[in-house]
Design a protein around this motif. Sequence first.
Motif, PDB file in Angstrom:
ATOM      1  N   GLN A   1      64.054  28.737   8.974  1.00 36.81           N
ATOM      2  CA  GLN A   1      64.749  29.343   8.052  1.00 36.81           C
ATOM      3  C   GLN A   1      64.238  30.735   7.163  1.00 36.81           C
ATOM      4  O   GLN A   1      62.815  30.374   7.192  1.00 36.81           O
ATOM      5  CB  GLN A   1      65.212  28.257   6.928  1.00 36.81           C
ATOM      6  CG  GLN A   1      65.890  28.333   5.770  1.00 36.81           C
ATOM      7  CD  GLN A   1      66.218  27.357   4.971  1.00 36.81           C
ATOM      8  OE1 GLN A   1      65.719  26.442   5.260  1.00 36.81           O
ATOM      9  NE2 GLN A   1      66.911  27.704   3.912  1.00 36.81           N
ATOM     10  N   MET A   2      64.913  31.712   6.815  1.00 37.96           N
ATOM     11  CA  MET A   2      64.297  32.822   6.490  1.00 37.96           C
ATOM     12  C   MET A   2      63.327  32.727   5.271  1.00 37.96           C
ATOM     13  O   MET A   2      62.129  32.875   5.177  1.00 37.96           O
ATOM     14  CB  MET A   2      65.530  33.753   5.952  1.00 37.96           C
ATOM     15  CG  MET A   2      65.173  34.942   5.419  1.00 37.96           C
ATOM     16  SD  MET A   2      64.578  34.863   3.651  1.00 37.96           S
ATOM     17  CE  MET A   2      66.128  34.580   2.923  1.00 37.96           C
ATOM     18  N   GLN A   3      63.950  31.696   4.381  1.00 39.96           N
ATOM     19  CA  GLN A   3      62.832  31.452   3.006  1.00 39.96           C
ATOM     20  C   GLN A   3      61.598  30.823   3.412  1.00 39.96           C
ATOM     21  O   GLN A   3      60.533  31.329   3.183  1.00 39.96           O
ATOM     22  CB  GLN A   3      63.668  30.412   2.101  1.00 39.96           C
ATOM     23  CG  GLN A   3      64.933  31.089   1.528  1.00 39.96           C
ATOM     24  CD  GLN A   3      66.167  30.800   2.651  1.00 39.96           C
ATOM     25  OE1 GLN A   3      66.172  30.661   3.753  1.00 39.96           O
ATOM     26  NE2 GLN A   3      67.489  30.937   2.015  1.00 39.96           N
ATOM     27  N   ASP A   4      61.725  29.927   4.591  1.00 39.95           N
ATOM     28  CA  ASP A   4      60.407  29.150   4.981  1.00 39.95           C
ATOM     29  C   ASP A   4      59.453  30.409   5.626  1.00 39.95           C
ATOM     30  O   ASP A   4      58.397  30.622   5.430  1.00 39.95           O
ATOM     31  CB  ASP A   4      60.492  28.174   6.249  1.00 39.95           C
ATOM     32  CG  ASP A   4      60.942  26.901   5.475  1.00 39.95           C
ATOM     33  OD1 ASP A   4      59.832  26.496   4.700  1.00 39.95           O
ATOM     34  OD2 ASP A   4      61.970  26.444   5.410  1.00 39.95           O
ATOM     35  N   SER A   5      60.007  31.436   6.377  1.00 39.49           N
ATOM     36  CA  SER A   5      59.318  32.661   7.007  1.00 39.49           C
ATOM     37  C   SER A   5      58.660  33.413   5.762  1.00 39.49           C
ATOM     38  O   SER A   5      57.467  33.520   5.688  1.00 39.49           O
ATOM     39  CB  SER A   5      60.140  33.418   7.713  1.00 39.49           C
ATOM     40  OG  SER A   5      60.899  32.690   8.689  1.00 39.49           O
ATOM     41  N   LEU A   6      59.489  33.707   4.921  1.00 39.40           N
ATOM     42  CA  LEU A   6      58.777  34.443   3.713  1.00 39.40           C
ATOM     43  C   LEU A   6      57.921  33.622   3.263  1.00 39.40           C
ATOM     44  O   LEU A   6      56.464  34.232   2.659  1.00 39.40           O
ATOM     45  CB  LEU A   6      59.922  34.642   2.716  1.00 39.40           C
ATOM     46  CG  LEU A   6      61.055  35.396   3.053  1.00 39.40           C
ATOM     47  CD1 LEU A   6      61.947  35.942   1.680  1.00 39.40           C
ATOM     48  CD2 LEU A   6      60.628  36.882   3.494  1.00 39.40           C
ATOM     49  N   LEU A   7      57.915  32.208   2.806  1.00 35.78           N
ATOM     50  CA  LEU A   7      56.792  31.435   2.364  1.00 35.78           C
ATOM     51  C   LEU A   7      55.475  31.666   3.051  1.00 35.78           C
ATOM     52  O   LEU A   7      54.480  31.597   2.790  1.00 35.78           O
ATOM     53  CB  LEU A   7      57.197  30.157   2.046  1.00 35.78           C
ATOM     54  CG  LEU A   7      58.373  29.900   0.901  1.00 35.78           C
ATOM     55  CD1 LEU A   7      58.752  28.507   1.015  1.00 35.78           C
ATOM     56  CD2 LEU A   7      57.460  29.677  -0.304  1.00 35.78           C
ATOM     57  N   VAL A   8      55.578  31.453   4.473  1.00 34.14           N
ATOM     58  CA  VAL A   8      54.699  31.457   5.238  1.00 34.14           C
ATOM     59  C   VAL A   8      54.033  32.901   5.169  1.00 34.14           C
ATOM     60  O   VAL A   8      52.670  32.996   5.187  1.00 34.14           O
ATOM     61  CB  VAL A   8      55.000  31.315   6.705  1.00 34.14           C
ATOM     62  CG1 VAL A   8      53.974  31.596   7.906  1.00 34.14           C
ATOM     63  CG2 VAL A   8      55.535  29.856   6.861  1.00 34.14           C
ATOM     64  N   TRP A   9      54.790  34.058   5.254  1.00 34.88           N
ATOM     65  CA  TRP A   9      54.119  35.528   5.109  1.00 34.88           C
ATOM     66  C   TRP A   9      53.555  35.599   3.991  1.00 34.88           C
ATOM     67  O   TRP A   9      52.783  36.380   3.916  1.00 34.88           O
ATOM     68  CB  TRP A   9      55.183  36.593   5.434  1.00 34.88           C
ATOM     69  CG  TRP A   9      55.666  36.186   6.892  1.00 34.88           C
ATOM     70  CD1 TRP A   9      55.313  35.512   8.112  1.00 34.88           C
ATOM     71  CD2 TRP A   9      57.118  36.426   7.267  1.00 34.88           C
ATOM     72  NE1 TRP A   9      56.225  35.557   9.167  1.00 34.88           N
ATOM     73  CE2 TRP A   9      57.273  36.264   8.759  1.00 34.88           C
ATOM     74  CE3 TRP A   9      57.997  37.295   6.897  1.00 34.88           C
ATOM     75  CZ2 TRP A   9      58.425  36.272   9.701  1.00 34.88           C
ATOM     76  CZ3 TRP A   9      59.354  37.784   7.442  1.00 34.88           C
ATOM     77  CH2 TRP A   9      59.433  37.123   8.980  1.00 34.88           C
ATOM     78  N   SER A  10      54.092  34.867   2.947  1.00 34.26           N
ATOM     79  CA  SER A  10      53.149  35.277   1.594  1.00 34.26           C
ATOM     80  C   SER A  10      52.131  34.155   1.555  1.00 34.26           C
ATOM     81  O   SER A  10      51.801  33.739   0.452  1.00 34.26           O
ATOM     82  CB  SER A  10      54.174  35.491   0.581  1.00 34.26           C
ATOM     83  OG  SER A  10      55.115  34.131   0.511  1.00 34.26           O
ATOM     84  N   GLY A  11      51.699  33.424   2.581  1.00 33.19           N
ATOM     85  CA  GLY A  11      50.600  32.659   2.472  1.00 33.19           C
ATOM     86  C   GLY A  11      50.692  31.289   1.744  1.00 33.19           C
ATOM     87  O   GLY A  11      49.831  30.753   1.437  1.00 33.19           O
ATOM     88  N   SER A  12      52.018  30.885   1.444  1.00 32.22           N
ATOM     89  CA  SER A  12      52.270  29.817   0.495  1.00 32.22           C
ATOM     90  C   SER A  12      52.168  28.529   1.456  1.00 32.22           C
ATOM     91  O   SER A  12      52.369  28.631   2.731  1.00 32.22           O
ATOM     92  CB  SER A  12      53.612  29.781  -0.147  1.00 32.22           C
ATOM     93  OG  SER A  12      54.300  28.463  -0.192  1.00 32.22           O
ATOM     94  N   ARG A  13      51.487  27.558   0.914  1.00 31.33           N
ATOM     95  CA  ARG A  13      51.563  26.180   1.815  1.00 31.33           C
ATOM     96  C   ARG A  13      52.888  25.608   1.592  1.00 31.33           C
ATOM     97  O   ARG A  13      53.263  24.898   2.601  1.00 31.33           O
ATOM     98  CB  ARG A  13      50.546  25.371   1.110  1.00 31.33           C
ATOM     99  CG  ARG A  13      49.176  25.866   1.613  1.00 31.33           C
ATOM    100  CD  ARG A  13      48.390  24.683   2.327  1.00 31.33           C
ATOM    101  NE  ARG A  13      47.449  25.158   3.182  1.00 31.33           N
ATOM    102  CZ  ARG A  13      46.627  26.032   2.947  1.00 31.33           C
ATOM    103  NH1 ARG A  13      46.508  26.694   1.864  1.00 31.33           N
ATOM    104  NH2 ARG A  13      45.574  26.375   3.896  1.00 31.33           N
TER     105      ARG A  13
END
Lengths: 479, 1003, 174
Positions: free
Chosen positions: B479-491
Amino acid sequence: MQHTSPIREPLITGGKTYHDITEDVCRQVEAGPNPRWAAAFGVALIGLAIFFYSVYRTLWFGIGEWGLNKTVGWAWDITNFVWWVGIGHAGTLISAVLLLFRQKWRSSINRAAEAMTIFAVICAAMFPVLHMGRPWLAYWVLPLPNTFGSLWVNFNSPLLWDVFAISTYFSVSLVFWYIGLVPDFATIRDRATGPIARRAYSFLSLGWTGSAKSWSRYETVSLILAGVATPLVLSVHTIVSMDFATSVIPGWHTTIFPPYFVAGAIFSGFAMVLTLMLITRVVFKLEDYITVGHVESMNKIIMTTGSIVGIAYTTEFFIAWYSGVTYEQYEFINRATGPYWWAYWTMMTCNVVTPQLFWFRKIRRSLVLTFIISIFVNIGMWFERFVIIVISLHRDYLPSSWAMFYPTWIDVGIYVGTFGLFFTLFFLFVKFFPVINMAEVKAILKSSSGVTQHGHHPHANVVHGAATDLNTNTKHSNE
Amino acid sequence: MQDRIKYWKGIEELENAPEFEKHARNEFPEFLPVNETNAEGASASGKTHRRDFLKLLGFSMAAVSLASCETPVRKAIPYLNKPVDLEPGVANWYASTFYQDGDYNSILVKTREGRPIKIEPNNQSALTSYGTSPKAQASLLGLYDNNRLRYPLIKNKEASWEKVDKEIASRLANVNGKVAFVSSTVISPSTKQLINEFGSRFGNFEHVMYDANSASGLLSANGGVIPGYDFSKASVIVSIGADFLGSWVAPIPFAKQYIQTRKVSSENPAMSRHYQFETRFSMTGANADVRVPIKPSEEAAVITAIYNAVTGSGAAAASVPNAATVTAAIKELQANRGKALVVAGSNDPGIQAMVTSINRALGAEGTTIDTAAPYYTKQGNDAQMIRLINEMNAGTVGAVLFYDANPVYNHPLAAKVASGIKKVNLTVSFADRANETAALVEYITPDNHYLESWNDFEPKKGYLSLAQPAINPIFTTRQMQDSLLVWSGSRTNYYDYIRNNWRKISTGDFNEFWDHTVHDGVLENGTSMLQVNTNVVATAPVIKAIKPTGIEAVLYEKAIGTGDMANNPWLQEMPDPISKATWGNYVAMPRGMAEEMQVVQGDVLKVTMANGGVIELPALVQPGQAAGTVSIAVGYGRKLESMPVAVGVGANAYPIATVVDNAVFFTGPVKLEKTNATSPIAQTQTHHTIMGRLIVQESTLNKYKADPKAVTEYVRVATHEGPAKPTTISLWDDYEYKDHHWGMVVDLNSCIGCNACVISCQAENNIPVVGKAEVLNRREMHWMRIDRYYSSDTNLESQDLGVVERYDKMEDPADNPSVIFQPMFCQHCNHAPCETVCPVAATMHSSEGLNQMAYNRCVGTRYCANNCPYKVRRFNWFAYPNNEKFVNINTTMQTDLGKMVLNPDVVVRARGVMEKCSFCVQRIQLGKLEAKRENRRPVDGEIQTACAQSCPTNALVFGDMLNPESKISKMLAHEQGERAFHVLEEINTQPNVTYLTKIRNLA
Amino acid sequence: MNKKYILGIYDDEDILLDAIEKIRAAGTKIYDVFSPYPVHGIDDVLGIKRSRLPIAAFIFGLCGMSFALWMMIWMMGFDWPMIIGGKPHISLPSFIPVTFELTVLFSAFGMVWTFFIVERMIPTFRVNVFDKRSTDDKFVMAIEVKEGVTDMKALNNLLRSSGAIEVNEKEVVK
């Protein structure tokens, strides 16, 4: 019993004797294939090949190979079916009805006509099977319990009536035809020289001897068969017409259909008989048996039935207007002026106009014109069925579903193919079976050819002729 | 059905929260979950992952369900230990949400053995209960689209998520220049917040939203939001080029409001009057009482006239076309202050500003416009997008991410976008396939299908809804949102993110609140979460007049919308409500122009656009199309192998759109030339008038008010006892229905022709798609169709003509015809002509009044179809399943993946058998069984056919006519002798389907 | 033992008919007469009784009709009744066509089979006819010779005088 007025022209010309008849007819069977026959047979086989190819495409890929659609669910298939069945009817009519009416002139043509009936019905029967979505399940239309329980067929369905009508018609015609063939097979058997031929034909002749008692029973059987075949032939096309008459589609739902279809069947059947006869008599030199007289009397029937059909067409229009039903009215206006107007006017020209030419004796008796007109009638009758089936369906109740029908090459292929099938069978028949009913022709010979059989050949010849072919344990009595 | 909705993981969560949390974090594994199951098999819990079983089983059941179509079962995997809340053969429902290009639907996803197989309306929603849009129905197919990306791509090469994440994260870390996140309208509060948080790390970040079919003019005229139009309160509706029932802003909610003002009964014969001024013949126009064809360039004049009259100001106005009608409309608007509503489809801020002040002057605000609850379904800002495009070309953009946006295809400045992308250092697309834009970017990190994703939505202020996954991701997408979270280093993963977000608005115990909301799918208590930029300077009511140059072309959305769903065969084959054309677009032109150019339908035209581009499209003669204009649908002309269904279908019309001071107008001048080529248009209906037949009935409101019994004409048959009802003349006594007698009522006043029923039926009953060639052969398989009839100037009474010419003329529609829609499907006649003629009794009547087809008994004589006066029977001309001929057409029956969408309760029909509407007999059986199990009679409304269930205007009412309490019985009792009629009653087929006469509110 | 026959060969049906009458008048018993086609009036002079095949045909027809009706009424009305087009399970009008067809079928086939049986007509490879010309153009009258009883000379003359163009003897091996 058989009274013929002296002024009537002889039915068999050329001063034939009993023996000549035997000779003339058996010649075809006993002699090797004549080149004209071989050529024609070859052409027929090509047609048969086309048939098999088209059938393969249909069975392998599905009915989608045809031009049908959600609105026009029947087109060439059922058109061809009705057309072939109709053609078949002339055979039965000639052999049965004319027998009942003691029309002697039928004798020379009934054999071929009956054969035509049987082959035409075979061709016709192809279509109800092929037009099924799942022809491999065609046997489900027989009253057999469904594989998974006692679900039977639906006896309310005209299509099911067809199943019974066509199969009965086919088998009864076949028997009738075969019964007629038995004495002639015996003749060929007794003339046969080769062992194979003798065995074959004695097998076919069921040990017929021609004793007086047999003949009397034989005649009873023929008469009764004729008696049942006559209502049968009428019933068959009546039932075929009910496929349409009992439906709710404007242009189909018509009480006039049964008589109108029967007349049409006789009409087209006689035309087809003529077409075939005119060829056969030339190819096999049977001019003395199938005379202009025969042709003329058949033309008279064509003219009559043609006029009946014409009246039927006009009646349909009148009723459509008189009923005041908009759907009905539009249906018929659409027939004459809609996108399929050309089909309608072809039908009118071929079926209603051309037969009227037979009012002129000259045309009636002209073989060339008869041949041409008979072809016209065949075309016209095909279009009659096309008009009824396709034009009625393509614009029925809801304009939203109106559609056009365009045939594919497979449609054409199957139709052309059935000609191949038909003529293959027909040519095999004329080669190996006596084309003319010898026994019957001999029976009418005396009364209807000016010539007496007496003294035609001096005794002596016969004595010697006979002596030669007497078998060993017979001693000559006048020594 | 409510009671059958299952809580998502409810029990597990309540029982063992820690265990659950662990699973929850593994919600979106980044490798095939199959392995995950094995890996986790021996995990502490010993519990295995529910959805994995569902998925495995899903594949297997697809094969099993196909056993019926005479294909061998390829594989069947039994349950080792059965998942908690799943009974094989029993469906689970999950509340979710579909949103695309403004088309918002709160839905229930029906799953069988873990496979989503049907989209159904979520009746908890106040906005879209009881009914969906056709797109929502068809969106299901996107889940099983074989051409979706199965893994991320780097420069069009397969790559692992780890690699992608590492590279992107590092390159984002040291990006120089602007970071732009380009998307179409985002109505998800959490997503929007997440995007902004993601951007906050960068010095220069912009979230650019644009809509292919833009409403930015409307937005800028109303402070960045769309006014909370409420058609249900309007008694006069004037629409200038706004297709609010079909494609404008929020069609389904609008349709639901609109239809409330259109349903009539003899007690309450009140009805709104609807004026429609438009260029192309839209579905909305077809429903209008008064429809005036005008050129796009004339919209300004019409609106200015209304504006001047209503607000009393004196804006400069060009001469008004059809002045009389306009004045009439004005009079009525003024006469109905507070009950009037004016809407305009134009994207011109000036026009929209005028409309706003017109509505204000008419006292619409607070009445027909809910100022407290504006719509958020369109937020795209053309100016912003165009500015970004220029920046990209200027090279000041360091990174651009495309989410749910395909500007290289659907933006008028597509070429500049393409060139711009090359100048951007880091380009990422979240597209689910290598579409026109994604094909040019460096990274494609494919997004999940929405049925695989968590999300929240706010289409209208205070109306929140949730989307939950109904199946695990089929491919290794994320999911796009998960990608964003990963790329912004969020757990955290996005699921937790949403939950945390929603804690803010939670009342009482959060888990309870959450479960409940997930269960219901909607939260409509007025709480709002979406941040929208409302500090927009309202534009002045000054019109940027479009210069009328040559032939004016208008663009519009056809079945496939803006083109995102072009690879969806259900939509490709869905007939256009008006033209009835499937598979592709065309140049719709008025008859006058066609005659002038000597063009007949199907002639290919060379269309030269303002920017010099050329496309070739066939012509379609469209009655009601404004003189001197043509209309062309967008979304077609795809060339990528990533959407094989759409390849070679139509041509791309987006370049026709023009940009006027940073606003995208869906109109533009074109030049037309006739070519020698022809290309037939596959229409499901080629004859357009009723030919003076009494098959569909209509009357006017005034007549209806005067005498409700006079609006419907009943056929009588002359008997010796005088005229008699055809149904009373019968050879035999009728069969007596003892237990149930199923029937349907179709209210022609309510049917807006949207086709939702058609697609719903197709999904429910495994109806094959046959493709353009076969539609041209008139062999489409739809069980449910909507007949559309144009009025004609000639009728049976036109005595001046001879009978032949009269019928000939009756075939021609009027130049600006009125339209009537008639849903047509098996009428389940009690005296069915089809039953009588079947030789093998494959079709017969049930003891509950259903006309049944026994497919495996059918031998395919097609006699029944011939003898059906309604022509509703469909024949399997070919084998549609497992047939390479249909591999890119009938995608649901070719591959294992495609077959997963098939409904296991309905057999897939074999070649050579007849089929037709069954009144969803499988649903009737299910309903009866449920009732039996609970030892009661079926409750009215619990058994619904697919079509009735998904009709957004409830034009179809299905029920048991023997149950006196049922809605249908009451309707029939009430409408008998008033509006109720049977089609073709005179042939005494005695259908179980009753139609209600259409009433028009003519002046 | 062998049977002996005297064959009178005729070449015209009228002469044959006269001959038959003459010979029977003379008190000679005619075994049988073979002809290439049915000679009309021969039944009377030979005293052959009218065939009862029509009765057979009629009875078979009746069987066909009752079978058809029973079949349809049982299948549609009792074994597996279904609602079809709102018609009653047993709707006689639509049973008429099939009934008629089966009546015809049964009577035709029944009669033909009976005919074959009474005539002992079966496919066979060897047939003995008294004189092969009897299927071509000659009429053959066969009279059985009883050893010692029949006066061959008188019989021979009788036949000749009756117009036989030739008289042969034939032994049939039994």
